[in-house]
Design an enzyme around this catalytic site. Structure first.
Site, mmCIF file in Angstrom:
data_model
loop_
_atom_site.group_PDB
_atom_site.id
_atom_site.type_symbol
_atom_site.label_atom_id
_atom_site.label_comp_id
_atom_site.label_asym_id
_atom_site.label_seq_id
_atom_site.Cartn_x
_atom_site.Cartn_y
_atom_site.Cartn_z
ATOM 1 N N ILE A 152 39.485 43.535 43.613
ATOM 2 C CA ILE A 152 40.219 44.124 44.745
ATOM 3 C C ILE A 152 39.394 45.304 45.281
ATOM 4 O O ILE A 152 38.918 46.127 44.478
ATOM 5 C CB ILE A 152 41.616 44.629 44.293
ATOM 6 C CG1 ILE A 152 42.400 43.541 43.526
ATOM 7 C CG2 ILE A 152 42.413 45.166 45.480
ATOM 8 C CD1 ILE A 152 42.813 42.316 44.313
ATOM 9 N N SER A 159 44.576 42.768 34.318
ATOM 10 C CA SER A 159 43.353 42.401 35.058
ATOM 11 C C SER A 159 42.896 41.031 34.594
ATOM 12 O O SER A 159 43.144 40.655 33.439
ATOM 13 C CB SER A 159 42.247 43.416 34.772
ATOM 14 O OG SER A 159 40.996 42.935 35.225
ATOM 15 N N LYS A 180 43.399 45.718 28.738
ATOM 16 C CA LYS A 180 44.106 44.861 29.695
ATOM 17 C C LYS A 180 44.695 43.623 29.012
ATOM 18 O O LYS A 180 45.761 43.135 29.412
ATOM 19 C CB LYS A 180 43.178 44.476 30.853
ATOM 20 C CG LYS A 180 42.786 45.647 31.741
ATOM 21 C CD LYS A 180 44.001 46.284 32.412
ATOM 22 C CE LYS A 180 43.642 47.336 33.442
ATOM 23 N NZ LYS A 180 44.818 47.936 34.087
ATOM 24 N N TYR A 201 37.910 48.149 28.349
ATOM 25 C CA TYR A 201 38.833 47.809 29.443
ATOM 26 C C TYR A 201 39.472 46.436 29.205
ATOM 27 O O TYR A 201 40.688 46.262 29.370
ATOM 28 C CB TYR A 201 38.029 47.825 30.750
ATOM 29 C CG TYR A 201 38.812 47.610 32.014
ATOM 30 C CD1 TYR A 201 39.553 48.644 32.588
ATOM 31 C CD2 TYR A 201 38.783 46.380 32.672
ATOM 32 C CE1 TYR A 201 40.246 48.452 33.780
ATOM 33 C CE2 TYR A 201 39.475 46.182 33.854
ATOM 34 C CZ TYR A 201 40.205 47.220 34.411
ATOM 35 O OH TYR A 201 40.890 47.016 35.583
ATOM 36 N N ASN A 244 50.676 51.028 36.892
ATOM 37 C CA ASN A 244 49.443 50.701 37.618
ATOM 38 C C ASN A 244 48.257 51.584 37.233
ATOM 39 O O ASN A 244 47.115 51.153 37.346
ATOM 40 C CB ASN A 244 49.724 50.807 39.131
ATOM 41 C CG ASN A 244 48.462 50.860 39.946
ATOM 42 O OD1 ASN A 244 47.824 49.829 40.187
ATOM 43 N ND2 ASN A 244 48.048 52.063 40.358
ATOM 44 N N ASP A 252 50.189 62.942 33.682
ATOM 45 C CA ASP A 252 49.116 62.174 33.042
ATOM 46 C C ASP A 252 49.790 61.196 32.077
ATOM 47 O O ASP A 252 50.383 61.610 31.085
ATOM 48 C CB ASP A 252 48.192 63.142 32.291
ATOM 49 C CG ASP A 252 47.038 62.426 31.608
ATOM 50 O OD1 ASP A 252 47.133 61.199 31.379
ATOM 51 O OD2 ASP A 252 46.044 63.100 31.300
ATOM 52 N N GLY A 269 49.732 56.030 39.026
ATOM 53 C CA GLY A 269 48.435 55.879 39.698
ATOM 54 C C GLY A 269 48.605 55.604 41.173
ATOM 55 O O GLY A 269 47.889 54.800 41.755
ATOM 56 N N ALA A 270 49.546 56.324 41.783
ATOM 57 C CA ALA A 270 49.923 56.024 43.182
ATOM 58 C C ALA A 270 49.110 56.809 44.209
ATOM 59 O O ALA A 270 49.370 56.705 45.401
ATOM 60 C CB ALA A 270 51.415 56.292 43.386
HETATM 61 P P1 NAI Z 1 41.660 53.559 41.367
HETATM 62 O O1 NAI Z 1 40.651 54.156 40.447
HETATM 63 O O2 NAI Z 1 41.340 53.490 42.821
HETATM 64 O O3 NAI Z 1 43.064 54.305 41.189
HETATM 65 C C1 NAI Z 1 43.593 54.553 39.922
HETATM 66 C C2 NAI Z 1 44.804 55.430 40.020
HETATM 67 O O4 NAI Z 1 45.271 55.722 38.700
HETATM 68 C C3 NAI Z 1 44.504 56.772 40.674
HETATM 69 O O5 NAI Z 1 45.635 57.167 41.430
HETATM 70 C C4 NAI Z 1 44.348 57.706 39.484
HETATM 71 O O6 NAI Z 1 44.605 59.058 39.777
HETATM 72 C C5 NAI Z 1 45.407 57.124 38.558
HETATM 73 N N1 NAI Z 1 45.248 57.484 37.153
HETATM 74 C C6 NAI Z 1 44.179 57.297 36.351
HETATM 75 N N2 NAI Z 1 44.420 57.785 35.130
HETATM 76 C C7 NAI Z 1 45.677 58.281 35.144
HETATM 77 C C8 NAI Z 1 46.495 58.920 34.179
HETATM 78 N N3 NAI Z 1 46.060 59.159 32.931
HETATM 79 N N4 NAI Z 1 47.740 59.314 34.535
HETATM 80 C C9 NAI Z 1 48.199 59.087 35.799
HETATM 81 N N5 NAI Z 1 47.465 58.502 36.752
HETATM 82 C C10 NAI Z 1 46.218 58.103 36.431
HETATM 83 O O7 NAI Z 1 41.974 52.109 40.779
HETATM 84 P P2 NAI Z 1 42.530 50.788 41.474
HETATM 85 O O8 NAI Z 1 41.385 49.906 41.779
HETATM 86 O O9 NAI Z 1 43.498 51.119 42.525
HETATM 87 O O10 NAI Z 1 43.272 50.119 40.219
HETATM 88 C C11 NAI Z 1 44.657 50.258 39.969
HETATM 89 C C12 NAI Z 1 44.992 49.416 38.746
HETATM 90 O O11 NAI Z 1 44.622 48.059 38.987
HETATM 91 C C13 NAI Z 1 44.264 49.835 37.481
HETATM 92 O O12 NAI Z 1 45.103 49.674 36.363
HETATM 93 C C14 NAI Z 1 43.120 48.858 37.414
HETATM 94 O O13 NAI Z 1 42.655 48.684 36.101
HETATM 95 C C15 NAI Z 1 43.775 47.605 37.946
HETATM 96 N N6 NAI Z 1 42.865 46.616 38.460
HETATM 97 C C16 NAI Z 1 42.041 46.891 39.517
HETATM 98 C C17 NAI Z 1 41.187 45.918 39.982
HETATM 99 C C18 NAI Z 1 40.278 46.141 41.137
HETATM 100 O O14 NAI Z 1 39.489 45.229 41.442
HETATM 101 N N7 NAI Z 1 40.327 47.273 41.813
HETATM 102 C C19 NAI Z 1 41.124 44.585 39.362
HETATM 103 C C20 NAI Z 1 42.037 44.409 38.261
HETATM 104 C C21 NAI Z 1 42.866 45.392 37.851
#
Ligand code: NAI
Length: 258
Positions: free
Chosen positions: A199, A153, A170, A166, A101, A74, A24-25
């Site tokens: 975040i 989370s 988590k 979710y 991530n 994926d 998820g980078a």
């Molecule tokens: P985001 O939605 O901005 O980014 C998610 C990333 O994961 C993207 O690069 C996306 O393409 C990738 N992704 C999704 N499904 C995928 C798959 N099947 N295979 C490969 N890549 C995949 O999310 P964000 O906010 O950056 O979150 C990152 C992590 O942190 C997640 O696990 C989220 O649950 C967790 N998190 C985020 C919080 C927040 O407040 N933003 C709070 C707590 C946890």
């Protein structure tokens, strides 16, 4: 990625020569983690579903002189994960750090939650994390070292209305973290989780302004976190400074849940 990422609290070579995979980078927290690991010397494999999105981040990091490998994969597909690990080994010959991530949300009150939305969130957030973790264990056991860092989370600790799928995924990640830590500790591998609070990323941008203000009241530090706050915690857990820490969940939440 903000300017604050440039001000690293860690020495520039703390992960020099290490290879890290970040799932998820392509944006948000994952992109900040990838940049931070690059800044402290790691070679980073950037994984995301979209080749275009991950390619753009790779170009940016490559332009700064870092060694990165973009990979469209994926994580909810076992075959994709196996290819990701194989290609990482063939490019860098070892995997030292895995940051699980990647994650998605499909929010709905449980009474109205569709099976497909339960399945999608569990399959990506929990099963995908398991696929990646299981796949790196063999190479890490062989080299008798490794760091696995799972992004959970605070919702997995405290629950949240409208996020049963979710929260379950988590919370599951925390159980997976502890069980794996017990299985592989004797092989020199640590497994920890990070539980971010709120975040500011694309994932949280959809939350209405009024709800965001209410959430702010629940955070003792009275501000939302930045992706770089999570990246700093990842960097610590990946470094030698955290050699004696395993099976733990580190909250990066401004004190939101205690
Ligand atoms: P985001 O939605 O901005 O980014 C998610 C990333 O994961 C993207 O690069 C996306 O393409 C990738 N992704 C999704 N499904 C995928 C798959 N099947 N295979 C490969 N890549 C995949 O999310 P964000 O906010 O950056 O979150 C990152 C992590 O942190 C997640 O696990 C989220 O649950 C967790 N998190 C985020 C919080 C927040 O407040 N933003 C709070 C707590 C946890």
């Amino acid at each position: 990625m903000s300017e604050t990422t440039e001000q690293s609290a860690f020495k520039a070579d703390v992960l020099s020569g290490k290879t890290a995979i970040v799932t998820g980078a392509s944006r948000g927290i994952g992109a900040a983690i990838a940049q931070k690991l690059c800044e402290v010397g790691a070679n980073v494999v950037l994984c995301s579903r979209s080749a275009d999105a991950v390619g753009q981040i790779a170009d940016t990091l490559h332009g700064k002189g870092y060694t990165v490998l973009p990979m469209a994969a994926d994580i909810s597909e076992k075959a994709d994960v196996e290819t990701l690990i194989k290609k990482t080994i063939s490019q860098f010959s070892h995997i030292d750090i895995l940051v699980n991530n990647a994650g998605i949300t499909r929010d709905m009150l449980l009474m109205r939650l569709k099976d497909e939305d339960w399945d999608a969130v569990l399959q990506t957030n929990l099963t995908g994390t398991m696929y990646c973790t299981r796949a790196v264990l063999r190479p890490m056991i062989r080299q008798r070292s490794g760091r696995i860092i799972n992004i959970s989370s605070v919702v997995g600790l405290a629950g949240n209305a409208g996020q049963a799928n979710y929260a379950a995924a988590k919370a599951g990640i925390i159980g997976l973290t502890k069980a794996t830590a017990k299985e592989v500790g004797a092989r020199g591998i640590t497994v920890n989780a990070i539980a971010p609070g709120f975040i500011t990323t694309d994932m949280t941008a959809q939350i209405p302004e009024q709800s965001q203000q209410q959430l702010l009241e629940l955070i003792p530090l009275r501000e939302f976190g930045h992706p770089e706050d999570v990246a700093a915690a990842v960097c610590f857990l990946a470094s030698d400074a955290a050699r004696y820490i395993t099976g733990q969940t580190l909250q990066v939440d401004g004190g939101m849940v205690m």
